[in-house]
Scaffold this motif. Structure first.
Motif, PDB file in Angstrom:
ATOM      1  N   LEU A  18      17.862   3.030 -27.160  1.00 12.69           N
ATOM      2  CA  LEU A  18      16.889   3.899 -26.294  1.00 12.69           C
ATOM      3  C   LEU A  18      17.427   4.787 -25.320  1.00 12.69           C
ATOM      4  O   LEU A  18      17.178   5.671 -24.812  1.00 12.69           O
ATOM      5  N   ALA A  19      18.567   4.267 -24.632  1.00 12.30           N
ATOM      6  CA  ALA A  19      19.225   4.384 -23.552  1.00 12.30           C
ATOM      7  C   ALA A  19      20.292   5.648 -23.935  1.00 12.30           C
ATOM      8  O   ALA A  19      20.805   6.400 -22.982  1.00 12.30           O
ATOM      9  N   ARG A  20      20.597   5.814 -25.231  1.00  9.38           N
ATOM     10  CA  ARG A  20      21.594   6.944 -25.733  1.00  9.38           C
ATOM     11  C   ARG A  20      20.953   8.207 -25.429  1.00  9.38           C
ATOM     12  O   ARG A  20      19.699   8.626 -25.760  1.00  9.38           O
ATOM     13  N   PRO A  21      21.480   9.190 -24.678  1.00  8.06           N
ATOM     14  CA  PRO A  21      21.034  10.416 -24.327  1.00  8.06           C
ATOM     15  C   PRO A  21      20.534  11.117 -25.514  1.00  8.06           C
ATOM     16  O   PRO A  21      19.443  11.972 -25.340  1.00  8.06           O
ATOM     17  N   VAL A  65      16.664  18.226 -27.146  1.00 13.39           N
ATOM     18  CA  VAL A  65      17.695  17.841 -28.202  1.00 13.39           C
ATOM     19  C   VAL A  65      19.202  18.404 -27.895  1.00 13.39           C
ATOM     20  O   VAL A  65      20.055  17.765 -27.763  1.00 13.39           O
ATOM     21  N   ILE A  66      19.084  19.553 -27.084  1.00 11.49           N
ATOM     22  CA  ILE A  66      20.285  20.283 -26.633  1.00 11.49           C
ATOM     23  C   ILE A  66      20.839  19.447 -25.546  1.00 11.49           C
ATOM     24  O   ILE A  66      22.113  19.037 -25.579  1.00 11.49           O
ATOM     25  N   ARG A  67      20.084  19.226 -24.491  1.00 14.44           N
ATOM     26  CA  ARG A  67      20.498  18.277 -23.198  1.00 14.44           C
ATOM     27  C   ARG A  67      21.033  16.703 -24.014  1.00 14.44           C
ATOM     28  O   ARG A  67      22.082  16.348 -23.400  1.00 14.44           O
ATOM     29  N   GLY A  68      20.305  16.408 -24.802  1.00 18.15           N
ATOM     30  CA  GLY A  68      20.800  15.129 -25.384  1.00 18.15           C
ATOM     31  C   GLY A  68      22.113  15.040 -25.959  1.00 18.15           C
ATOM     32  O   GLY A  68      22.894  14.113 -25.968  1.00 18.15           O
ATOM     33  N   ARG A  69      22.238  15.981 -26.819  1.00 13.49           N
ATOM     34  CA  ARG A  69      23.403  16.078 -27.649  1.00 13.49           C
ATOM     35  C   ARG A  69      24.543  16.447 -26.928  1.00 13.49           C
ATOM     36  O   ARG A  69      25.769  15.966 -26.935  1.00 13.49           O
ATOM     37  N   VAL A  70      24.391  17.340 -25.993  1.00 16.15           N
ATOM     38  CA  VAL A  70      25.669  17.625 -25.059  1.00 16.15           C
ATOM     39  C   VAL A  70      25.864  16.367 -24.114  1.00 16.15           C
ATOM     40  O   VAL A  70      26.991  15.905 -23.989  1.00 16.15           O
ATOM     41  N   LEU A  71      24.856  15.686 -23.633  1.00 15.26           N
ATOM     42  CA  LEU A  71      25.060  14.590 -22.608  1.00 15.26           C
ATOM     43  C   LEU A  71      25.752  13.348 -23.101  1.00 15.26           C
ATOM     44  O   LEU A  71      26.494  12.714 -22.640  1.00 15.26           O
ATOM     45  N   SER A  72      25.363  13.371 -24.566  1.00  9.44           N
ATOM     46  CA  SER A  72      26.023  12.390 -25.476  1.00  9.44           C
ATOM     47  C   SER A  72      27.902  12.347 -25.765  1.00  9.44           C
ATOM     48  O   SER A  72      28.175  11.384 -25.529  1.00  9.44           O
ATOM     49  N   GLN A  73      28.313  13.481 -25.237  1.00  2.00           N
ATOM     50  CA  GLN A  73      29.591  13.747 -25.087  1.00  2.00           C
ATOM     51  C   GLN A  73      30.270  13.142 -23.789  1.00  2.00           C
ATOM     52  O   GLN A  73      31.342  13.075 -23.596  1.00  2.00           O
ATOM     53  N   PHE A  74      29.336  12.654 -22.738  1.00  2.56           N
ATOM     54  CA  PHE A  74      29.636  12.269 -21.614  1.00  2.56           C
ATOM     55  C   PHE A  74      29.213  10.980 -21.031  1.00  2.56           C
ATOM     56  O   PHE A  74      29.393  10.697 -19.900  1.00  2.56           O
ATOM     57  N   THR A  75      28.726  10.157 -22.243  1.00  2.51           N
ATOM     58  CA  THR A  75      28.388   8.604 -22.045  1.00  2.51           C
ATOM     59  C   THR A  75      29.753   7.989 -21.545  1.00  2.51           C
ATOM     60  O   THR A  75      30.736   8.190 -21.920  1.00  2.51           O
ATOM     61  N   SER A  76      29.649   7.029 -20.708  1.00  2.00           N
ATOM     62  CA  SER A  76      30.733   6.007 -20.138  1.00  2.00           C
ATOM     63  C   SER A  76      30.075   4.698 -20.094  1.00  2.00           C
ATOM     64  O   SER A  76      29.302   4.558 -19.102  1.00  2.00           O
ATOM     65  N   SER A  77      30.918   3.679 -20.780  1.00  2.00           N
ATOM     66  CA  SER A  77      30.459   2.564 -20.321  1.00  2.00           C
ATOM     67  C   SER A  77      30.730   1.976 -18.758  1.00  2.00           C
ATOM     68  O   SER A  77      30.477   0.939 -18.444  1.00  2.00           O
ATOM     69  N   GLU A  78      31.642   2.818 -18.293  1.00  2.00           N
ATOM     70  CA  GLU A  78      32.113   2.445 -17.016  1.00  2.00           C
ATOM     71  C   GLU A  78      31.202   2.930 -15.844  1.00  2.00           C
ATOM     72  O   GLU A  78      31.254   2.602 -14.562  1.00  2.00           O
ATOM     73  N   THR A  79      29.914   3.510 -16.135  1.00  2.00           N
ATOM     74  CA  THR A  79      29.214   3.952 -15.312  1.00  2.00           C
ATOM     75  C   THR A  79      27.892   2.848 -14.873  1.00  2.00           C
ATOM     76  O   THR A  79      27.325   2.078 -15.732  1.00  2.00           O
ATOM     77  N   VAL A 111      20.800   3.814 -17.917  1.00  2.00           N
ATOM     78  CA  VAL A 111      21.506   5.082 -18.319  1.00  2.00           C
ATOM     79  C   VAL A 111      22.576   4.737 -18.888  1.00  2.00           C
ATOM     80  O   VAL A 111      23.217   3.531 -18.560  1.00  2.00           O
ATOM     81  N   SER A 112      23.114   5.911 -19.687  1.00  2.00           N
ATOM     82  CA  SER A 112      24.580   5.658 -20.280  1.00  2.00           C
ATOM     83  C   SER A 112      25.605   6.450 -20.061  1.00  2.00           C
ATOM     84  O   SER A 112      26.631   6.625 -20.387  1.00  2.00           O
ATOM     85  N   GLY A 113      25.173   7.282 -18.770  1.00  2.00           N
ATOM     86  CA  GLY A 113      26.457   8.134 -18.503  1.00  2.00           C
ATOM     87  C   GLY A 113      26.248   8.419 -16.907  1.00  2.00           C
ATOM     88  O   GLY A 113      25.084   8.089 -16.097  1.00  2.00           O
ATOM     89  N   PRO A 114      27.024   9.162 -16.232  1.00  2.00           N
ATOM     90  CA  PRO A 114      27.014   9.323 -14.838  1.00  2.00           C
ATOM     91  C   PRO A 114      26.128  10.707 -14.351  1.00  2.00           C
ATOM     92  O   PRO A 114      26.479  11.650 -13.945  1.00  2.00           O
ATOM     93  N   TRP A 115      24.894  10.423 -14.619  1.00  2.00           N
ATOM     94  CA  TRP A 115      23.748  11.809 -14.901  1.00  2.00           C
ATOM     95  C   TRP A 115      23.754  12.137 -13.119  1.00  2.00           C
ATOM     96  O   TRP A 115      23.742  11.274 -12.454  1.00  2.00           O
ATOM     97  N   HIS A 116      23.738  13.370 -13.053  1.00  2.00           N
ATOM     98  CA  HIS A 116      23.437  13.747 -11.716  1.00  2.00           C
ATOM     99  C   HIS A 116      24.703  13.757 -10.843  1.00  2.00           C
ATOM    100  O   HIS A 116      24.498  13.387  -9.624  1.00  2.00           O
TER     101      HIS A 116
END
Length: 306
Positions: free
Chosen positions: A54-57, A112-126, A189-194
């Motif tokens: 569920l957390a995947r953008p 969908v666009i937001r989620g698809r693009v943000l999926s390229q910037f996920t990080s387990s370090e966040t 969350v799964s990335g460094p959003w904002h």
């Protein structure tokens, strides 16, 4: 006056929207269209999870948009609409739909666009946390010690903020903030959003938004990026894209709503996330009518009463 508020990533949970989808065909149709557009079986993921899925953008963005748009559609078809409207981060997509800025199809495509693009910037370090109970000056003094690796992702209330950064830096920061009396809670969350690290993502989202039709809002719409009402369609497109790399200005929005005389606040989503933040913004909270269309237990009694 009535305000509608749409929560963002972190408000999703396994099973959310169950009764909405069971009882309202228009909500099921919106979710089905969202699934077709993103290529995931959102109904299955919504029902079964797990939380990490569920957390995947690429899942969270269209799922949140579809669920919240389903609630908004039910309310609007019943003749209920707000005087002012805003969405927190990902919740802004449903706010745009509800205000007439985006059609149903274009709103789902935007998610969908937001989620698809943000999926390229996920990080387990966040790691992202909410910090409550401390004034701005104290928060800033601690954050400034880790300025290169921690950013303020959201200014939510006078004593409530969202921080994002690396696990190491956020953990060290959280320890200090707790010692000063702050309350810390994790946001899933799964990335460094904002954060500024997403400037490239914001630019790519804005570029892909060129295929969508943005219109002037029919309801006064407040941008979570600027914290102000926005009317120009081209500016609205920019705000919806660029907010993924900038601080959410939620406190500013609520302050202006108070000054306008808003008395009724409805969270159009699941889990009462924004209601909790609102309690920290509103003086004499009990004098206002504050409610959420879906409770933390999944009840939609408020929706039916509305």
């Amino acid at each position: 006056m009535r305000a509608w508020m749409f929560p963002g990533q972190g408000s999703q949970s396994t099973g959310m929207g169950r009764l909405l989808l069971a009882e309202f065909p228009q909500a099921r149709e919106i979710l089905e269209e969202a699934s077709q557009r993103c290529g995931f079986d959102l109904e299955y993921i919504r029902a079964k999870g797990p939380a990490s899925e569920l957390a995947r953008p690429e899942v969270a963005e269209p799922l949140l948009a579809a669920t919240q748009m389903g609630y908004a559609s039910v309310l609007m078809q019943a003749g209920i609409s707000p005087d002012v409207i805003a969405g927190y981060s990902a919740g802004e997509v449903a706010a745009y739909f509800s205000a007439g800025v985006l059609s149903q199809g274009d709103a789902l495509e935007a998610a969908v666009i937001r989620g698809r693009v943000l999926s390229q910037f996920t990080s387990s370090e966040t790691r992202m946390i909410a910090v409550a109970g401390l004034p701005w000056s104290t928060l800033l003094r601690v954050v400034n010690q880790e300025l290169e690796s921690i950013e303020i992702a959201g200014c939510n209330a006078p004593d409530h903020y969202t921080l994002v950064g690396t696990h190491l830096s956020i953990t060290a920061c959280a320890t200090q903030l707790r010692s000063l009396g702050g309350t810390i809670s994790d946001i899933h969350v799964s990335g460094p959003w904002h954060s500024r690290s997403l400037q490239m993502a914001a630019s790519e989202i804005e570029s892909q938004f060129a295929s969508l039709q943005f219109s002037s809002p029919k309801i006064e719409l407040f941008s979570s990026r600027s914290g102000k009402p926005e009317m120009d369609p081209s500016s609205l497109s920019e705000h919806l894209a660029q907010q993924v790399s900038q601080t959410i200005q939620w406190e500013s929005i609520v302050t202006q709503w108070q000054s306008r005389g808003v008395q009724q606040y409805t969270e159009v989503g699941a889990g009462r996330v924004l209601m909790g933040i609102l309690r920290r913004n509103l003086t004499n909270y009990d004098e206002y009518r504050v409610e959420c269309v879906e409770s933390a237990s999944g009840s939609i009694a408020v929706l039916k009463r509305l």
